[in-house]
Design a protein around this motif. Structure first.
Motif, PDB file in Angstrom:
ATOM      1  N   GLU A   1       0.812  -1.219   0.000  1.00 13.98           N
ATOM      2  CA  GLU A   1       0.000   0.000   0.000  1.00 13.98           C
ATOM      3  C   GLU A   1       0.844   1.267   0.000  1.00 13.98           C
ATOM      4  OE1 GLU A   1      -2.705  -0.395   3.262  1.00 13.98           O
ATOM      5  OE2 GLU A   1      -3.891  -1.942   2.266  1.00 13.98           O
ATOM      6  N   ASN A   2       1.870   1.236  -0.814  1.00 12.08           N
ATOM      7  CA  ASN A   2       2.701   2.422  -1.021  1.00 12.08           C
ATOM      8  C   ASN A   2       2.744   2.658  -2.539  1.00 12.08           C
ATOM      9  OD1 ASN A   2       4.495   4.437   0.258  1.00 12.08           O
ATOM     10  ND2 ASN A   2       6.058   3.479  -1.024  1.00 12.08           N
ATOM     11  N   HIS A   3       1.552   2.817  -3.102  1.00  9.66           N
ATOM     12  CA  HIS A   3       1.398   2.723  -4.555  1.00  9.66           C
ATOM     13  C   HIS A   3       2.207   3.767  -5.312  1.00  9.66           C
ATOM     14  CE1 HIS A   3      -0.253   1.564  -8.336  1.00  9.66           C
ATOM     15  NE2 HIS A   3      -0.753   2.768  -8.562  1.00  9.66           N
ATOM     16  N   VAL A   4       2.950   3.268  -6.280  1.00 13.45           N
ATOM     17  CA  VAL A   4       3.665   4.090  -7.255  1.00 13.45           C
ATOM     18  C   VAL A   4       3.248   3.557  -8.621  1.00 13.45           C
ATOM     19  CG1 VAL A   4       5.921   4.729  -8.175  1.00 13.45           C
ATOM     20  CG2 VAL A   4       5.612   4.495  -5.711  1.00 13.45           C
ATOM     21  N   SER A   5       2.888   4.441  -9.529  1.00 17.71           N
ATOM     22  CA  SER A   5       2.449   3.988 -10.846  1.00 17.71           C
ATOM     23  C   SER A   5       3.611   3.377 -11.610  1.00 17.71           C
ATOM     24  CB  SER A   5       1.855   5.153 -11.645  1.00 17.71           C
ATOM     25  OG  SER A   5       2.864   6.077 -12.003  1.00 17.71           O
ATOM     26  N   ALA A   6       3.274   2.483 -12.535  1.00 14.98           N
ATOM     27  CA  ALA A   6       4.310   1.875 -13.385  1.00 14.98           C
ATOM     28  C   ALA A   6       5.028   2.950 -14.188  1.00 14.98           C
ATOM     29  CB  ALA A   6       3.676   0.845 -14.315  1.00 14.98           C
ATOM     30  N   GLU A   7       4.280   3.969 -14.624  1.00 17.05           N
ATOM     31  CA  GLU A   7       4.880   5.062 -15.386  1.00 17.05           C
ATOM     32  C   GLU A   7       5.917   5.812 -14.554  1.00 17.05           C
ATOM     33  OE1 GLU A   7       1.707   4.443 -15.104  1.00 17.05           O
ATOM     34  OE2 GLU A   7       0.800   4.317 -17.103  1.00 17.05           O
ATOM     35  N   GLU A   8       5.564   6.096 -13.298  1.00 17.21           N
ATOM     36  CA  GLU A   8       6.478   6.823 -12.412  1.00 17.21           C
ATOM     37  C   GLU A   8       7.733   6.008 -12.110  1.00 17.21           C
ATOM     38  OE1 GLU A   8       6.438   8.993  -7.995  1.00 17.21           O
ATOM     39  OE2 GLU A   8       4.599   8.111  -8.831  1.00 17.21           O
ATOM     40  N   LEU A   9       7.525   4.718 -11.864  1.00 15.91           N
ATOM     41  CA  LEU A   9       8.662   3.845 -11.569  1.00 15.91           C
ATOM     42  C   LEU A   9       9.567   3.719 -12.785  1.00 15.91           C
ATOM     43  CD1 LEU A   9      10.050   1.946  -9.555  1.00 15.91           C
ATOM     44  CD2 LEU A   9       8.543   0.115 -10.339  1.00 15.91           C
ATOM     45  N   GLY A  10       8.968   3.494 -13.945  1.00 12.05           N
ATOM     46  CA  GLY A  10       9.766   3.359 -15.166  1.00 12.05           C
ATOM     47  C   GLY A  10      10.513   4.636 -15.497  1.00 12.05           C
ATOM     48  N   LYS A  11       9.850   5.766 -15.347  1.00  9.77           N
ATOM     49  CA  LYS A  11      10.479   7.052 -15.646  1.00  9.77           C
ATOM     50  C   LYS A  11      11.643   7.324 -14.704  1.00  9.77           C
ATOM     51  CE  LYS A  11       9.380  11.976 -16.235  1.00  9.77           C
ATOM     52  NZ  LYS A  11       8.311  13.003 -16.135  1.00  9.77           N
ATOM     53  N   GLY A  12      11.463   6.940 -13.435  1.00  5.62           N
ATOM     54  CA  GLY A  12      12.498   7.203 -12.434  1.00  5.62           C
ATOM     55  C   GLY A  12      13.799   6.477 -12.698  1.00  5.62           C
ATOM     56  N   ILE A  13      13.719   5.340 -13.396  1.00  7.64           N
ATOM     57  CA  ILE A  13      14.945   4.587 -13.681  1.00  7.64           C
ATOM     58  C   ILE A  13      15.145   4.409 -15.188  1.00  7.64           C
ATOM     59  CG2 ILE A  13      15.146   3.366 -11.483  1.00  7.64           C
ATOM     60  CD1 ILE A  13      13.568   1.111 -12.596  1.00  7.64           C
ATOM     61  N   GLN A  14      14.439   5.253 -15.948  1.00  2.86           N
ATOM     62  CA  GLN A  14      14.620   5.321 -17.408  1.00  2.86           C
ATOM     63  C   GLN A  14      14.410   3.966 -18.093  1.00  2.86           C
ATOM     64  OE1 GLN A  14      18.563   7.079 -17.607  1.00  2.86           O
ATOM     65  NE2 GLN A  14      17.711   9.155 -17.607  1.00  2.86           N
ATOM     66  N   GLN A  15      13.288   3.337 -17.734  1.00  2.00           N
ATOM     67  CA  GLN A  15      12.909   2.063 -18.350  1.00  2.00           C
ATOM     68  C   GLN A  15      11.462   2.161 -18.846  1.00  2.00           C
ATOM     69  OE1 GLN A  15      14.863  -0.638 -18.883  1.00  2.00           O
ATOM     70  NE2 GLN A  15      16.621   0.353 -17.926  1.00  2.00           N
ATOM     71  N   ASP A  16      11.148   1.401 -19.857  1.00  2.00           N
ATOM     72  CA  ASP A  16       9.801   1.389 -20.403  1.00  2.00           C
ATOM     73  C   ASP A  16       8.832   0.777 -19.388  1.00  2.00           C
ATOM     74  OD1 ASP A  16       7.488   1.199 -21.874  1.00  2.00           O
ATOM     75  OD2 ASP A  16       8.287  -0.165 -23.398  1.00  2.00           O
ATOM     76  N   HIS A  17       7.836   1.551 -18.954  1.00  3.30           N
ATOM     77  CA  HIS A  17       6.913   1.062 -17.924  1.00  3.30           C
ATOM     78  C   HIS A  17       6.059  -0.092 -18.429  1.00  3.30           C
ATOM     79  CE1 HIS A  17       4.036   3.564 -20.188  1.00  3.30           C
ATOM     80  NE2 HIS A  17       3.106   2.817 -19.632  1.00  3.30           N
ATOM     81  N   GLN A  18       5.929  -0.250 -19.747  1.00  4.04           N
ATOM     82  CA  GLN A  18       5.113  -1.329 -20.285  1.00  4.04           C
ATOM     83  C   GLN A  18       5.709  -2.698 -19.962  1.00  4.04           C
ATOM     84  OE1 GLN A  18       2.144  -0.387 -21.679  1.00  4.04           O
ATOM     85  NE2 GLN A  18       1.666  -2.557 -21.383  1.00  4.04           N
ATOM     86  N   ILE A  19       7.046  -2.739 -19.818  1.00  8.09           N
ATOM     87  CA  ILE A  19       7.712  -3.993 -19.423  1.00  8.09           C
ATOM     88  C   ILE A  19       7.212  -4.439 -18.057  1.00  8.09           C
ATOM     89  CG2 ILE A  19       9.945  -4.985 -18.732  1.00  8.09           C
ATOM     90  CD1 ILE A  19      11.252  -3.240 -20.894  1.00  8.09           C
ATOM     91  N   ILE A  20       7.045  -3.470 -17.164  1.00  9.38           N
ATOM     92  CA  ILE A  20       6.565  -3.767 -15.810  1.00  9.38           C
ATOM     93  C   ILE A  20       5.171  -4.378 -15.871  1.00  9.38           C
ATOM     94  CG2 ILE A  20       5.919  -2.748 -13.588  1.00  9.38           C
ATOM     95  CD1 ILE A  20       8.022  -0.535 -14.166  1.00  9.38           C
ATOM     96  N   LEU A  21       4.290  -3.743 -16.622  1.00  6.50           N
ATOM     97  CA  LEU A  21       2.906  -4.208 -16.712  1.00  6.50           C
ATOM     98  C   LEU A  21       2.800  -5.547 -17.434  1.00  6.50           C
ATOM     99  CD1 LEU A  21       1.193  -0.799 -17.554  1.00  6.50           C
ATOM    100  CD2 LEU A  21       1.345  -1.936 -15.326  1.00  6.50           C
ATOM    101  N   ASN A  22       3.613  -5.744 -18.455  1.00  5.62           N
ATOM    102  CA  ASN A  22       3.568  -6.997 -19.217  1.00  5.62           C
ATOM    103  C   ASN A  22       3.928  -8.208 -18.360  1.00  5.62           C
ATOM    104  OD1 ASN A  22       2.861  -5.633 -21.519  1.00  5.62           O
ATOM    105  ND2 ASN A  22       4.879  -5.738 -22.480  1.00  5.62           N
ATOM    106  N   ASN A  23       4.804  -7.988 -17.374  1.00  6.40           N
ATOM    107  CA  ASN A  23       5.277  -9.108 -16.544  1.00  6.40           C
ATOM    108  C   ASN A  23       4.530  -9.245 -15.222  1.00  6.40           C
ATOM    109  OD1 ASN A  23       7.838 -10.410 -17.811  1.00  6.40           O
ATOM    110  ND2 ASN A  23       8.158  -8.222 -18.096  1.00  6.40           N
ATOM    111  N   GLU A  24       3.595  -8.354 -14.956  1.00  4.96           N
ATOM    112  CA  GLU A  24       2.946  -8.351 -13.641  1.00  4.96           C
ATOM    113  C   GLU A  24       2.218  -9.666 -13.353  1.00  4.96           C
ATOM    114  OE1 GLU A  24       0.036  -5.542 -10.887  1.00  4.96           O
ATOM    115  OE2 GLU A  24       0.140  -5.189 -13.057  1.00  4.96           O
ATOM    116  N   MET A  25       1.409 -10.124 -14.287  1.00  3.43           N
ATOM    117  CA  MET A  25       0.606 -11.317 -14.024  1.00  3.43           C
ATOM    118  C   MET A  25       1.462 -12.579 -13.941  1.00  3.43           C
ATOM    119  SD  MET A  25      -2.281 -12.317 -13.115  1.00  3.43           S
ATOM    120  CE  MET A  25      -3.156 -10.775 -13.389  1.00  3.43           C
TER     121      MET A  25
END
Length: 332
Positions: A139-163
């Motif tokens: 419950e310390n929610h950070v969006s995938a976009e924010e996380l990806g932007k913070g470390i210069q990575q495509d946030h879609q990779i995060i979402l694609n692997n979530e499930m």
């Protein structure tokens, strides 16, 4: 920690060293077999969490004419996992996430790679998804976009692997981390020592050292072998060797008698010693150490890169020979 005894963490995610070895060897051998059969180890991940092998890029004729890249061995996979577990710590520190998020992300990462080889799912991608999932669960929610932007990575990779991460964890998302119990034990130790106000600074330093020791313990196999309470005591034991705040054995005797534990002090010390041994053997690879392993992994994912690596090495050797000849000519 009262609920740990009835948790899935305890019932499903604490193993023996032999069990860990067998799981990792099975994943490694499966990936190596895929490389032999299909010429590639990479798996396609779908949004519903299902995975599929990519289309074979080599037919039998290709296999006969062209040497396949070599798969990573189990030791190289271990180096890769440790390297990215430390990266999880670095990312969490950069985002100023609490220790609990860091520990949960590392545990997700460790559990995931009991099911899979790093040759099948790239640890850089899984690392990011584990951090993202940990933030959601804690419950310390950070969006995938924010996380990806913070470390210069495509946030879609995060979402694609979530499930696929959730499924690989068996949806067992509650993790019991040692950091909270370190704080609890530290307070209990202060009462045990009847610590005076002027000793608060000493115990503050003691706690900081213990937390740093937990950080190192989390990079070993100990979190998959021992309950979090023992991990926290091991970190405090190591910290006590630095600060000498109390008679640790006497404290453990009183602690165990107070809790009516089935463990004896000698048994508990044996576990703490084993954890200490794992920390002592910990070797955190540097970026330089990882170059050769990275090249091998890239070749497993994309065998055409193996040809590029060979060309690069050939150019490098040619350049070295030319430089040596030029130096000899200059001396003459």
């Amino acid at each position: 920690m009262a609920d740990f005894q009835t948790s899935t963490h305890r019932s499903r995610w604490i193993f023996s060293p032999q069990e860990l070895l067998e799981k990792r060897e099975a994943a490694n051998q499966r990936a190596a077999k895929s490389l032999e059969q299909f010429g590639v180890t990479r798996l396609e991940v779908h949004l519903d969490g299902s995975v599929s092998y990519v289309e074979p890029i080599l037919d039998q004729k290709d296999n006969a004419e062209r040497s396949l890249p070599k798969p990573l061995n189990c030791e190289e996979e271990q180096h890769m996992r440790i390297f990215y577990e430390q990266k999880i710590q670095e990312v969490c520190l950069a985002f100023k996430f609490p220790h609990k998020i860091q520990a949960t992300a590392i545990m997700y990462f460790k559990r995931f790679y009991l099911q899979w080889s790093v040759m099948e799912h790239h640890p850089k991608h899984i690392m990011l998804t584990c951090i993202y999932a940990s933030c959601k669960v804690e419950e310390n929610h950070v969006s995938a976009e924010e996380l990806g932007k913070g470390i210069q990575q495509d946030h879609q990779i995060i979402l694609n692997n979530e499930m696929v991460v959730y499924q690989s964890l068996g949806f067992d998302l509650i993790v019991y981390a040692p950091y909270r119990s370190v704080e609890g034990f530290n307070e209990d130790m202060q009462e045990f020592c009847h610590a005076r106000d002027e000793e608060q600074e000493k115990f503050k330093n003691f706690l900081q050292t213990a937390n740093a020791e937990v950080d190192r313990i989390m990079l070993t196999d100990a979190p998959l072998l021992y309950p979090p309470g023992q991990l926290s005591l091991a970190s405090l034991h190591r910290a006590n060797e630095v600060h000498g705040v109390l008679d640790f054995e006497r404290y453990l005797n009183i602690l165990l008698s107070r809790q009516h534990s089935a463990y004896s002090t000698s048994q508990l010390f044996e576990s703490l010693k084993s954890i200490d041994t794992l920390v002592g053997k910990l070797n955190i690879p540097t970026a330089k150490d990882m170059r050769h392993i990275d090249r091998k992994l890239k070749s497993c994912w994309d065998p055409s890169s193996q040809d590029e690596n060979k060309k690069r090495e050939k150019r490098s050797k040619h350049k070295s020979k030319r430089t040596a000849s030029e130096m000899q000519g200059a001396r003459a």
